[in-house]
Design an enzyme around this catalytic site. Structure first.
Site, short mmCIF file in Angstrom:
data_model
loop_
_atom_site.label_atom_id
_atom_site.label_comp_id
_atom_site.label_asym_id
_atom_site.label_seq_id
_atom_site.Cartn_x
_atom_site.Cartn_y
_atom_site.Cartn_z
CB SER A 257 4.76 -20.53 -9.00
OG SER A 257 3.96 -21.67 -8.76
CE LYS A 302 4.33 -24.06 -12.03
NZ LYS A 302 4.54 -22.87 -11.19
#
EC number: 3.4.21.53
Length: 364
Positions: A257, A302
């Site tokens: 990611s 996140k």
């Protein structure tokens, strides 16, 4: 003993019993929480995250932070109390254990897979960054992995460069699969390869492998268990030869990611233009060799990590936008991002102050 006192005592004992049971009862869940966020333009553990050699580097400012999610281990089993507490917290998510650790993989297997995905994302980030800058990258088809106990074990090896299949030149991994599946199970396939050691030696010497480096290898196909097609038990992939060294160092991080943010950090260091204009930009997203950004897991965690660290803008994969926008931290602008070009365009708007023109994420 008065009835009221007896009732209170019984209630207290029942509560204690329930709490004890909650601690002892294990549930099939795992927890996700905000993990570390690291500036790809800066240092981590005393070393630069991005170290580019044999090419001019430019000064940078601001932040291009990659973000992570902290998860409970594969072998850890939550108890009922921990699960309930996690469900009630705003900055964590309790999910089925199989969501994070499918197929009952061991902790070692999960770590190995995450490490492989992280390494592949680094390669794609380098390619996407250099393509964005118009710097050519030489590509080759190689053996990414060999299936244990498969037809190719001991014959083909991870890192071997595949030049041809049955005498036909291959230019991409998909081409290998197409040529193999033209066979019936039990038939032989001939691979023309450059062994991994010779390929590395040629790259180190800054030359292309020669015909003398090549050899032919014959593999007998077998039937795939799912659809009966012919297979040889390898995973073909793409390898790249870069015109200069780009080293990405970030310990204790896995998965794909961070690809987008690594790519942007590389571009920033290789261009005189300061991409962020001194602003704090964070983000996430996988990236392929062509600069396409893919969605990721744990987006809410996140976002929390980025905002807590001070981010003002968050580059968000378009596929994650609907869920991200439903619970956006205050003060954080979510920028919808499909490609590397989208990210570059957004950074231009951010550094110029034209933030009203940013393509923002919206909830469904």
């Amino acid at each position: 003993m008065p009835r009221r006192t007896a009732t209170m005592l019984a209630s207290t004992l029942l509560l204690i019993a329930l709490l004890c049971a909650g601690v002892l009862i294990k549930v099939p869940y795992a927890e996700m929480s905000p993990g570390p966020t690291v500036n790809t333009l800066g240092e981590h553990g005393g070393e630069p995250v991005l170290n580019i050699k044999d090419h001019k580097n430019y000064d940078t400012s601001g932040h291009l932070n990659m973000t992570t999610v902290r998860v409970t281990g594969a072998d850890y089993r939550m108890n009922l109390v921990e699960a309930v507490y996690g469900w009630l917290r705003h900055d964590s998510a309790v999910v089925p254990h199989s969501t994070l650790y499918p197929d009952n993989k061991s902790a070692q297997e999960v770590d190995e897979q995450n490490a492989e995905e992280f390494s592949a994302s680094q390669e794609s980030a380098k390619v996407a960054a250099l393509e964005e800058l118009g710097i050519p990258v030489k590509s080759r088809v190689l053996v990414s992995s060999v299936v244990k106990d498969g037809p190719s074990e001991g014959t083909l090896h991870a890192g071997d460069t595949i030049k041809a299949v049955d005498g036909r030149t291959v230019k991409d991994p998909e081409g290998v699969a197409k040529l193999v599946t033209k066979h019936e199970p039990g038939e032989k396939v001939t691979f023309t390869v450059v062994p991994a050691a010779k390929a590395k030696a040629a790259e180190k010497a800054n030359r292309q492998p020669s015909k003398s480096d090549e050899k032919n290898v014959t593999v007998t196909t077998k039937k795939a268990p799912d659809d009966g097609r012919a297979i040889v038990g390898i995973q073909p992939g793409a390898g790249h030869t870069f015109p200069f060294e780009i080293d990405i160092k970030l310990a204790d991080v896995g998965g794909p990611s961070a690809g987008l943010m690594f790519a942007l950090g590389i571009v920033d260091k290789l261009t005189p233009q300061d991409l962020t204009g001194g602003k704090f930009v964070a983000g996430t997203g996988t990236i392929d060799d062509n600069g396409k950004v893919g969605e990721i897991g744990g987006i809410q965690m996140k976002l929390v990590a980025a905002r807590d660290k001070g981010a003002e803008f968050f580059l968000t994969p378009s596929g994650n936008c609907p869920s991200a926008a439903k619970d956006k931290p205050d003060g954080l602008t979510l920028v919808k991002t499909r490609t590397m070009d989208d990210a570059m365009s957004a950074l231009k708007k951010i550094r110029s102050g034209d933030t009203d023109a940013l393509p923002q994420c919206k909830a469904d």
